[in-house]
Write a protein that holds these residues in place. Structure first.
Motif, PDB file in Angstrom:
ATOM      1  N   GLY A  74       2.464   1.915  -3.388  1.00 42.86           N
ATOM      2  CA  GLY A  74       1.527   2.528  -4.326  1.00 42.86           C
ATOM      3  C   GLY A  74       1.306   4.007  -4.030  1.00 42.86           C
ATOM      4  N   ALA A  75       1.125   4.331  -2.754  1.00 50.85           N
ATOM      5  CA  ALA A  75       0.809   5.716  -2.392  1.00 50.85           C
ATOM      6  C   ALA A  75       2.001   6.644  -2.585  1.00 50.85           C
ATOM      7  N   SER A  76       3.213   6.106  -2.375  1.00 54.89           N
ATOM      8  CA  SER A  76       4.413   6.950  -2.438  1.00 54.89           C
ATOM      9  C   SER A  76       5.081   6.908  -3.808  1.00 54.89           C
ATOM     10  N   ARG A 135       0.833  -1.204   0.000  1.00 56.41           N
ATOM     11  CA  ARG A 135       0.000   0.000   0.000  1.00 56.41           C
ATOM     12  C   ARG A 135       0.874   1.263   0.000  1.00 56.41           C
ATOM     13  N   TYR A 136       1.948   1.235   0.817  1.00 60.88           N
ATOM     14  CA  TYR A 136       2.820   2.409   0.876  1.00 60.88           C
ATOM     15  C   TYR A 136       3.556   2.604  -0.453  1.00 60.88           C
ATOM     16  N   MET A 172      11.202   5.682   4.331  1.00 61.41           N
ATOM     17  CA  MET A 172      10.265   6.802   4.451  1.00 61.41           C
ATOM     18  C   MET A 172       8.967   6.388   5.139  1.00 61.41           C
ATOM     19  N   PHE A 173       8.630   5.088   5.063  1.00 63.00           N
ATOM     20  CA  PHE A 173       7.453   4.616   5.816  1.00 63.00           C
ATOM     21  C   PHE A 173       7.759   4.676   7.318  1.00 63.00           C
ATOM     22  N   MET A 229       9.913   6.559   8.775  1.00 57.26           N
ATOM     23  CA  MET A 229       9.965   7.973   9.156  1.00 57.26           C
ATOM     24  C   MET A 229       8.554   8.548   9.335  1.00 57.26           C
ATOM     25  N   ALA A 230       7.648   8.152   8.453  1.00 51.98           N
ATOM     26  CA  ALA A 230       6.267   8.639   8.546  1.00 51.98           C
ATOM     27  C   ALA A 230       5.606   8.145   9.831  1.00 51.98           C
ATOM     28  N   GLU A 231       5.824   6.861  10.168  1.00 55.31           N
ATOM     29  CA  GLU A 231       5.203   6.315  11.385  1.00 55.31           C
ATOM     30  C   GLU A 231       5.781   7.000  12.629  1.00 55.31           C
TER      31      GLU A 231
END
Lengths: 144, 151
Positions: A33-35, A30-31, A61-62, A64-66
């Motif tokens: 696709g979104a990124s 999912r990440y 980057m996932f 980092m986002a969390e």
């Protein structure tokens, strides 16, 4: 911008509410696709092992986002985050089982920067499988 | 082959604008599992003082990294892209990215160095909106691991 935490209510050492973020292979797809980051090390185990990784790993980057979510959840307004930086020190390894991995995040106020601008520095710790996965993880936040 | 150090300070022309859409922000927020209403509900964002929904702090990376690709894949620079990993990442905001923004990125190579066989490139992306207002500066450190060490 309207943070819900007041500068006057924090001090050096104030702890933010921590959180544990689960991540499995579906999360990574999912990440991706979104990124737009379709690097196969994040979804193809064969490829990941071929380049010397233990298994599929999460996007840096996932992670980092969390880790940033505990700052934005605390501040209320994500726009209160003025600066945010990390060093990627270890990968979050995501096995293909029914559990996946977890990213455990804690943070505390490390410095009061500017009383007039109501800015503070928050230092973040992120761990997965017992290891620190981010270094130098810091945010500058403008409080109310 | 060492990296071409004459690339330090090199700046690339601004990219064609990327238009930030509400649904793209919603999709990204969903992908990081974040239900903050400022990302999905324009009224909630307005109550916080933003003209429209805003994007999570790391959202803009997709835009600046696409711009940085042109830089780091420049064959003259000599970076072995197949060995590249993400070292550091930093964002410094003038204001949050929001729906309706048309963002343009100007990339600059800040430094090029070699350490313990690793080759390191620091790229800075300056992001401006359609009116020329600065939105965010994005620092990305990329490391090409152990070139020539046979690992």
């Amino acid at each position: 911008m309207t943070a819900r935490i007041a500068y006057a209510d924090v001090e050096v050492g104030t702890e933010l509410p921590g959180a544990v973020f689960p991540v499995d292979r579906a999360t990574l797809v999912r990440y991706a696709g979104a990124s737009g980051d379709f690097n196969p090390i994040h979804w193809n185990e064969r490829f990941a092992r071929d380049v010397g990784l233990p298994d599929v790993i999460a996007h840096g980057m996932f992670t980092m986002a969390e880790a940033g979510r505990i700052i934005t959840d605390w501040a209320g307004d994500p726009g209160a985050v003025l600066e945010y930086g990390v060093r990627f020190t270890k990968p979050v390894v995501v096995p293909d089982d029914d559990k996946g991995a977890e990213i455990e995040v804690t943070a505390k106020v490390a410095a009061l920067l500017d009383e007039e601008a109501r800015t503070v520095r928050v230092d973040i710790t992120a761990r997965s499988a017992g290891q620190k996965v981010l270094g130098m993880a810091r945010a500058v936040v403008r409080l109310a | 082959m060492p990296l071409d150090e004459s690339f330090v300070g090199r700046s690339y022309p601004p990219t064609e604008p990327y238009e930030v859409g509400r649904e793209k922000i919603r999709e990204f927020a969903h992908a990081i599992g974040d239900a903050n209403p400022a990302y999905a509900d324009p009224e909630a964002a307005k109550a916080l003082g933003h003209p429209d929904v805003i994007a999570p702090p790391t959202f803009v990376f997709s835009i600046t990294f696409a711009a940085a690709q042109t830089v780091i894949q420049d064959p003259q620079l000599g970076l072995d892209y197949s060995r590249v990993v993400h070292g550091d990442q930093k964002f410094a905001y003038s204001r949050p990215v929001r729906a309706g923004d048309r963002l343009s990125v100007t990339s600059v190579i800040e430094s090029v160095s070699s350490r313990a066989g690793n080759e390191i490139v620091d790229v800075r992306g300056e992001v401006h909106d359609a009116s020329g207002e600065h939105v965010v500066t994005v620092h990305t450190k990329l490391v090409a691991r152990m070139t020539g060490a046979g690992e």
